[in-house]
Design an enzyme around this catalytic site. Structure first.
Site, PDB file in Angstrom:
ATOM      1  N   LEU A  18      -5.270   2.740  -5.927  1.00  7.86           N
ATOM      2  CA  LEU A  18      -4.732   3.934  -5.275  1.00  7.86           C
ATOM      3  C   LEU A  18      -3.244   4.054  -5.562  1.00  7.86           C
ATOM      4  O   LEU A  18      -2.580   3.081  -5.920  1.00  7.86           O
ATOM      5  CB  LEU A  18      -4.978   3.861  -3.769  1.00  7.86           C
ATOM      6  CG  LEU A  18      -6.442   3.823  -3.336  1.00  7.86           C
ATOM      7  CD1 LEU A  18      -6.556   3.648  -1.836  1.00  7.86           C
ATOM      8  CD2 LEU A  18      -7.168   5.077  -3.792  1.00  7.86           C
ATOM      9  N   CYS A  19      -2.739   5.256  -5.376  1.00 10.81           N
ATOM     10  CA  CYS A  19      -1.329   5.566  -5.565  1.00 10.81           C
ATOM     11  C   CYS A  19      -0.493   4.585  -4.742  1.00 10.81           C
ATOM     12  O   CYS A  19      -0.854   4.294  -3.604  1.00 10.81           O
ATOM     13  CB  CYS A  19      -1.056   7.003  -5.127  1.00 10.81           C
ATOM     14  SG  CYS A  19       0.628   7.535  -5.370  1.00 10.81           S
ATOM     15  N   PRO A  20       0.529   4.037  -5.306  1.00 10.50           N
ATOM     16  CA  PRO A  20       1.193   4.350  -6.574  1.00 10.50           C
ATOM     17  C   PRO A  20       0.816   3.418  -7.717  1.00 10.50           C
ATOM     18  O   PRO A  20       1.449   3.443  -8.768  1.00 10.50           O
ATOM     19  CB  PRO A  20       2.669   4.170  -6.231  1.00 10.50           C
ATOM     20  CG  PRO A  20       2.660   2.991  -5.295  1.00 10.50           C
ATOM     21  CD  PRO A  20       1.383   3.168  -4.468  1.00 10.50           C
ATOM     22  N   MET A  21      -0.192   2.578  -7.553  1.00 10.48           N
ATOM     23  CA  MET A  21      -0.488   1.541  -8.538  1.00 10.48           C
ATOM     24  C   MET A  21      -0.817   2.072  -9.940  1.00 10.48           C
ATOM     25  O   MET A  21      -0.314   1.519 -10.923  1.00 10.48           O
ATOM     26  CB  MET A  21      -1.600   0.620  -8.029  1.00 10.48           C
ATOM     27  CG  MET A  21      -1.166  -0.270  -6.874  1.00 10.48           C
ATOM     28  SD  MET A  21       0.383  -1.182  -7.169  1.00 10.48           S
ATOM     29  CE  MET A  21      -0.103  -2.254  -8.489  1.00 10.48           C
ATOM     30  N   ASP A  45      -8.623   7.446  -8.618  1.00 15.60           N
ATOM     31  CA  ASP A  45      -7.830   8.018  -7.523  1.00 15.60           C
ATOM     32  C   ASP A  45      -7.666   9.515  -7.759  1.00 15.60           C
ATOM     33  O   ASP A  45      -7.105   9.917  -8.780  1.00 15.60           O
ATOM     34  CB  ASP A  45      -6.467   7.334  -7.466  1.00 15.60           C
ATOM     35  CG  ASP A  45      -5.565   7.868  -6.362  1.00 15.60           C
ATOM     36  OD1 ASP A  45      -6.031   8.709  -5.558  1.00 15.60           O
ATOM     37  OD2 ASP A  45      -4.409   7.442  -6.300  1.00 15.60           O
TER      38      ASP A  45
END
Length: 83
Positions: A18-21, A45
């Protein structure tokens, strides 16, 4: 009709992240690549549909294409010559 394949130099699997990964991992991968090389990213995502166009604009990298393949968002990013 299937879309034409885009040659890539590296594939980064960010599925289930998920954000920000995904953007963080893409940034790290692009830092190791040379100018003109293409990074293929696999993301699940839904926010990545907004994140990667913004990432490309902010960093100067070129977003070549965005596709949906079997429920996975696939992004092709060409590393710029300036970063």
């Amino acid at each position: 009709m299937a879309e034409e394949p885009i040659a890539s130099d590296l594939t980064l699997d960010c599925r289930k992240m998920l954000c920000p990964m995904p953007v963080y991992k893409a940034s790290q991968a692009l830092a190791r690549m040379t100018s003109g090389q293409v990074l293929r990213l696999l993301c699940t995502d839904p926010g990545s549909l907004r994140d990667f166009p913004a990432f490309a604009r902010q960093t100067g990298h070129e977003l070549l294409d965005t596709r949906l393949e079997d429920g996975v968002h696939v992004f092709y990013v060409r590393k710029s010559g300036t970063r």
